[in-house]
Design a protein around this motif. Sequence first.
Motif, PDB file in Angstrom:
ATOM      1  N   LEU A  18      83.743 -60.828 -35.119  1.00 21.31           N
ATOM      2  CA  LEU A  18      82.543 -60.177 -35.651  1.00 21.31           C
ATOM      3  C   LEU A  18      81.255 -60.665 -34.999  1.00 21.31           C
ATOM      4  O   LEU A  18      80.212 -60.032 -35.159  1.00 21.31           O
ATOM      5  CB  LEU A  18      82.458 -60.417 -37.169  1.00 21.31           C
ATOM      6  CG  LEU A  18      83.539 -59.725 -38.001  1.00 21.31           C
ATOM      7  CD1 LEU A  18      83.520 -60.252 -39.430  1.00 21.31           C
ATOM      8  CD2 LEU A  18      83.351 -58.213 -37.985  1.00 21.31           C
ATOM      9  N   ARG A  19      81.330 -61.746 -34.274  1.00 20.58           N
ATOM     10  CA  ARG A  19      80.122 -62.322 -33.711  1.00 20.58           C
ATOM     11  C   ARG A  19      79.424 -61.360 -32.753  1.00 20.58           C
ATOM     12  O   ARG A  19      80.036 -60.797 -31.853  1.00 20.58           O
ATOM     13  CB  ARG A  19      80.446 -63.628 -32.977  1.00 20.58           C
ATOM     14  CG  ARG A  19      80.831 -64.762 -33.905  1.00 20.58           C
ATOM     15  CD  ARG A  19      81.207 -66.007 -33.143  1.00 20.58           C
ATOM     16  NE  ARG A  19      81.835 -66.974 -34.047  1.00 20.58           N
ATOM     17  CZ  ARG A  19      82.718 -67.884 -33.649  1.00 20.58           C
ATOM     18  NH1 ARG A  19      83.082 -67.946 -32.378  1.00 20.58           N
ATOM     19  NH2 ARG A  19      83.235 -68.729 -34.526  1.00 20.58           N
ATOM     20  N   GLY A  20      78.140 -61.185 -32.993  1.00 20.88           N
ATOM     21  CA  GLY A  20      77.325 -60.367 -32.099  1.00 20.88           C
ATOM     22  C   GLY A  20      77.411 -58.872 -32.348  1.00 20.88           C
ATOM     23  O   GLY A  20      76.716 -58.104 -31.690  1.00 20.88           O
ATOM     24  N   LEU A  21      78.254 -58.447 -33.293  1.00 19.71           N
ATOM     25  CA  LEU A  21      78.391 -57.013 -33.562  1.00 19.71           C
ATOM     26  C   LEU A  21      77.387 -56.560 -34.613  1.00 19.71           C
ATOM     27  O   LEU A  21      76.995 -57.321 -35.502  1.00 19.71           O
ATOM     28  CB  LEU A  21      79.802 -56.696 -34.037  1.00 19.71           C
ATOM     29  CG  LEU A  21      80.945 -56.985 -33.067  1.00 19.71           C
ATOM     30  CD1 LEU A  21      82.272 -56.561 -33.682  1.00 19.71           C
ATOM     31  CD2 LEU A  21      80.724 -56.292 -31.734  1.00 19.71           C
ATOM     32  N   LYS A  22      76.987 -55.313 -34.529  1.00 15.11           N
ATOM     33  CA  LYS A  22      76.104 -54.701 -35.522  1.00 15.11           C
ATOM     34  C   LYS A  22      76.966 -53.850 -36.457  1.00 15.11           C
ATOM     35  O   LYS A  22      77.606 -52.900 -36.017  1.00 15.11           O
ATOM     36  CB  LYS A  22      75.036 -53.845 -34.841  1.00 15.11           C
ATOM     37  CG  LYS A  22      74.025 -54.649 -34.021  1.00 15.11           C
ATOM     38  CD  LYS A  22      73.069 -53.763 -33.268  1.00 15.11           C
ATOM     39  CE  LYS A  22      73.787 -53.028 -32.147  1.00 15.11           C
ATOM     40  NZ  LYS A  22      72.862 -52.220 -31.309  1.00 15.11           N
ATOM     41  N   LEU A  23      76.948 -54.210 -37.737  1.00 14.56           N
ATOM     42  CA  LEU A  23      77.803 -53.533 -38.707  1.00 14.56           C
ATOM     43  C   LEU A  23      76.991 -52.948 -39.845  1.00 14.56           C
ATOM     44  O   LEU A  23      76.108 -53.615 -40.404  1.00 14.56           O
ATOM     45  CB  LEU A  23      78.815 -54.520 -39.309  1.00 14.56           C
ATOM     46  CG  LEU A  23      79.954 -55.019 -38.420  1.00 14.56           C
ATOM     47  CD1 LEU A  23      80.887 -55.892 -39.243  1.00 14.56           C
ATOM     48  CD2 LEU A  23      80.723 -53.853 -37.832  1.00 14.56           C
ATOM     49  N   ARG A  24      77.301 -51.720 -40.179  1.00 11.65           N
ATOM     50  CA  ARG A  24      76.683 -51.107 -41.353  1.00 11.65           C
ATOM     51  C   ARG A  24      77.310 -51.706 -42.602  1.00 11.65           C
ATOM     52  O   ARG A  24      78.520 -51.864 -42.707  1.00 11.65           O
ATOM     53  CB  ARG A  24      76.905 -49.589 -41.339  1.00 11.65           C
ATOM     54  CG  ARG A  24      76.373 -48.884 -42.600  1.00 11.65           C
ATOM     55  CD  ARG A  24      77.380 -48.787 -43.717  1.00 11.65           C
ATOM     56  NE  ARG A  24      76.802 -48.150 -44.912  1.00 11.65           N
ATOM     57  CZ  ARG A  24      77.415 -48.008 -46.067  1.00 11.65           C
ATOM     58  NH1 ARG A  24      78.640 -48.467 -46.208  1.00 11.65           N
ATOM     59  NH2 ARG A  24      76.808 -47.423 -47.087  1.00 11.65           N
ATOM     60  N   ALA A  25      76.441 -52.041 -43.552  1.00 13.51           N
ATOM     61  CA  ALA A  25      76.899 -52.507 -44.857  1.00 13.51           C
ATOM     62  C   ALA A  25      76.060 -51.834 -45.930  1.00 13.51           C
ATOM     63  O   ALA A  25      74.904 -51.487 -45.690  1.00 13.51           O
ATOM     64  CB  ALA A  25      76.801 -54.027 -44.946  1.00 13.51           C
ATOM     65  N   PRO A  26      76.608 -51.646 -47.138  1.00 14.42           N
ATOM     66  CA  PRO A  26      75.946 -50.806 -48.133  1.00 14.42           C
ATOM     67  C   PRO A  26      74.965 -51.508 -49.065  1.00 14.42           C
ATOM     68  O   PRO A  26      74.035 -50.886 -49.554  1.00 14.42           O
ATOM     69  CB  PRO A  26      77.114 -50.251 -48.932  1.00 14.42           C
ATOM     70  CG  PRO A  26      78.139 -51.336 -48.867  1.00 14.42           C
ATOM     71  CD  PRO A  26      77.970 -51.984 -47.518  1.00 14.42           C
ATOM     72  N   THR A  27      75.205 -52.791 -49.360  1.00 12.93           N
ATOM     73  CA  THR A  27      74.433 -53.438 -50.423  1.00 12.93           C
ATOM     74  C   THR A  27      73.824 -54.744 -49.929  1.00 12.93           C
ATOM     75  O   THR A  27      74.202 -55.290 -48.890  1.00 12.93           O
ATOM     76  CB  THR A  27      75.319 -53.737 -51.644  1.00 12.93           C
ATOM     77  OG1 THR A  27      76.307 -54.715 -51.270  1.00 12.93           O
ATOM     78  CG2 THR A  27      76.009 -52.483 -52.151  1.00 12.93           C
ATOM     79  N   ALA A  81      81.374 -49.970 -39.179  1.00 12.52           N
ATOM     80  CA  ALA A  81      80.870 -49.834 -40.542  1.00 12.52           C
ATOM     81  C   ALA A  81      81.905 -50.367 -41.510  1.00 12.52           C
ATOM     82  O   ALA A  81      83.111 -50.251 -41.270  1.00 12.52           O
ATOM     83  CB  ALA A  81      80.566 -48.375 -40.860  1.00 12.52           C
ATOM     84  N   VAL A  82      81.430 -50.968 -42.597  1.00  6.74           N
ATOM     85  CA  VAL A  82      82.346 -51.359 -43.665  1.00  6.74           C
ATOM     86  C   VAL A  82      82.192 -50.350 -44.805  1.00  6.74           C
ATOM     87  O   VAL A  82      81.154 -50.241 -45.434  1.00  6.74           O
ATOM     88  CB  VAL A  82      82.104 -52.804 -44.144  1.00  6.74           C
ATOM     89  CG1 VAL A  82      82.544 -53.787 -43.090  1.00  6.74           C
ATOM     90  CG2 VAL A  82      80.654 -53.052 -44.510  1.00  6.74           C
ATOM     91  N   VAL A  83      83.234 -49.592 -45.011  1.00 11.65           N
ATOM     92  CA  VAL A  83      83.306 -48.593 -46.074  1.00 11.65           C
ATOM     93  C   VAL A  83      84.766 -48.482 -46.486  1.00 11.65           C
ATOM     94  O   VAL A  83      85.661 -48.863 -45.729  1.00 11.65           O
ATOM     95  CB  VAL A  83      82.790 -47.200 -45.628  1.00 11.65           C
ATOM     96  CG1 VAL A  83      81.303 -47.218 -45.334  1.00 11.65           C
ATOM     97  CG2 VAL A  83      83.560 -46.684 -44.423  1.00 11.65           C
ATOM     98  N   PRO A  84      85.061 -47.937 -47.647  1.00  9.26           N
ATOM     99  CA  PRO A  84      86.457 -47.679 -48.018  1.00  9.26           C
ATOM    100  C   PRO A  84      86.988 -46.464 -47.269  1.00  9.26           C
ATOM    101  O   PRO A  84      86.223 -45.673 -46.701  1.00  9.26           O
ATOM    102  CB  PRO A  84      86.373 -47.418 -49.521  1.00  9.26           C
ATOM    103  CG  PRO A  84      85.007 -46.869 -49.719  1.00  9.26           C
ATOM    104  CD  PRO A  84      84.127 -47.588 -48.735  1.00  9.26           C
ATOM    105  N   TYR A  85      88.295 -46.297 -47.290  1.00  6.25           N
ATOM    106  CA  TYR A  85      88.897 -45.159 -46.594  1.00  6.25           C
ATOM    107  C   TYR A  85      88.432 -43.820 -47.150  1.00  6.25           C
ATOM    108  O   TYR A  85      88.420 -42.817 -46.439  1.00  6.25           O
ATOM    109  CB  TYR A  85      90.426 -45.238 -46.690  1.00  6.25           C
ATOM    110  CG  TYR A  85      91.072 -46.101 -45.633  1.00  6.25           C
ATOM    111  CD1 TYR A  85      90.976 -45.781 -44.282  1.00  6.25           C
ATOM    112  CD2 TYR A  85      91.805 -47.236 -45.985  1.00  6.25           C
ATOM    113  CE1 TYR A  85      91.592 -46.566 -43.306  1.00  6.25           C
ATOM    114  CE2 TYR A  85      92.420 -48.029 -45.020  1.00  6.25           C
ATOM    115  CZ  TYR A  85      92.305 -47.688 -43.683  1.00  6.25           C
ATOM    116  OH  TYR A  85      92.901 -48.476 -42.719  1.00  6.25           O
ATOM    117  N   VAL A 105      75.582 -44.054 -46.646  1.00  2.17           N
ATOM    118  CA  VAL A 105      76.751 -43.485 -45.980  1.00  2.17           C
ATOM    119  C   VAL A 105      76.429 -42.272 -45.102  1.00  2.17           C
ATOM    120  O   VAL A 105      76.960 -42.168 -43.985  1.00  2.17           O
ATOM    121  CB  VAL A 105      77.840 -43.132 -47.020  1.00  2.17           C
ATOM    122  CG1 VAL A 105      78.863 -42.157 -46.450  1.00  2.17           C
ATOM    123  CG2 VAL A 105      78.541 -44.390 -47.476  1.00  2.17           C
ATOM    124  N   PRO A 106      75.589 -41.317 -45.529  1.00  2.00           N
ATOM    125  CA  PRO A 106      75.377 -40.137 -44.686  1.00  2.00           C
ATOM    126  C   PRO A 106      74.819 -40.436 -43.292  1.00  2.00           C
ATOM    127  O   PRO A 106      74.936 -39.605 -42.392  1.00  2.00           O
ATOM    128  CB  PRO A 106      74.371 -39.307 -45.503  1.00  2.00           C
ATOM    129  CG  PRO A 106      74.623 -39.697 -46.917  1.00  2.00           C
ATOM    130  CD  PRO A 106      74.934 -41.159 -46.850  1.00  2.00           C
TER     131      PRO A 106
END
Length: 343
Positions: free
Chosen positions: A162-171, A205-209, A190-191
């Motif tokens: 995960l190092r250096g990556l840009k990840l979408r998170a919701p909260t 992105a971290v989201v459920p299936y 999410v949209p």
Amino acid sequence: MKLRHLLALCGLLAAAALPAAAQEVTLKVHYHLPPTSFAGTLFIQPWCERIAKESANRMKCQIYPSMQLGGTPPQLFDQVRDGVADVVWTLPGYTAGRFASMEAFELPFMMRDPEATSRALWEYAQTHSQAEFKDVKPLAFHVHGPGVFHMAGKPVRTMADLRGLKLRAPTRLTNKFIAMLGATPVSMPVPQVGDALAKGVIDGAVVPYEVVPSVKLEELAKYHSETDPREAAFYTSTFIFAMNKAKYEALPADLKKVIDNNSGQAFSGQIGKAFVQADAQGKQLTAKNATNVIPASELVAWKKLGDKLSADWVKDMNAKGLNGSRMLEDARSLIAKQQAARP
């Protein structure tokens, strides 16, 4: 003559009473995902169909998906409070820090079963969240299924990946946890995820299936990394399905009863269960891509960071004048109680 006058008066009184007794109500239902989303097809539309049936079609929904009434997803709560919409489905976490009590359920490794956890969240909210939601009529509180890493370029197998990556998170808390794991969190509803992935603004992105079809993640992400299903989910989000308070209070008693019969703890659990089904259907769409499981042995280090985040959250709540320890203990015990009650 007197009898005729009396009968006429009775007729007028009966006619005057008729519109109130047969009052028809249309509820404007607003949410942020498209109508084809699992939230729309497995939860919101069926709810609307039930209240129509149980009210003999005197109460119906006019559904506005994809923010068709205007505004942005973080504005949905204010829209239902202010009467722009009559009913909304939204995430308290879209307005960071505003609904502090809900965050107890968004801490890492809290949720194992969306149905049981949703039932626990409703019960918890009756004790800890009344003040935060006093301006609306909550119909349900629930969570979604386990969060999954959906990655464009490479899978996640260890924290080092995960190092250096840009990840979408919701909260707010998921953003903090993503940062503790070594990635750069990018907060967005999410949209916006599909466009951000397509343009390379984020690496994953971290989201459920269940979110997969809403933003075409099966096309935009080549890798899907789950955490060991024997462990609690590394994150989940809380949701509220809420009604405008004045709209509810203006309903005649029989229509209030229809709403009451389709809200509450049992309904919250039903939504959580629907999201389990939604996850299974969303995962099927990713079958052509690569899927891996992050093992429990790797998650030991993740849990230590999660414990630190939980301790920091308790201190943060205490500083706000809340009893953070009590909130976290109640969240955990209610989840355990509801989990034990499952057949």
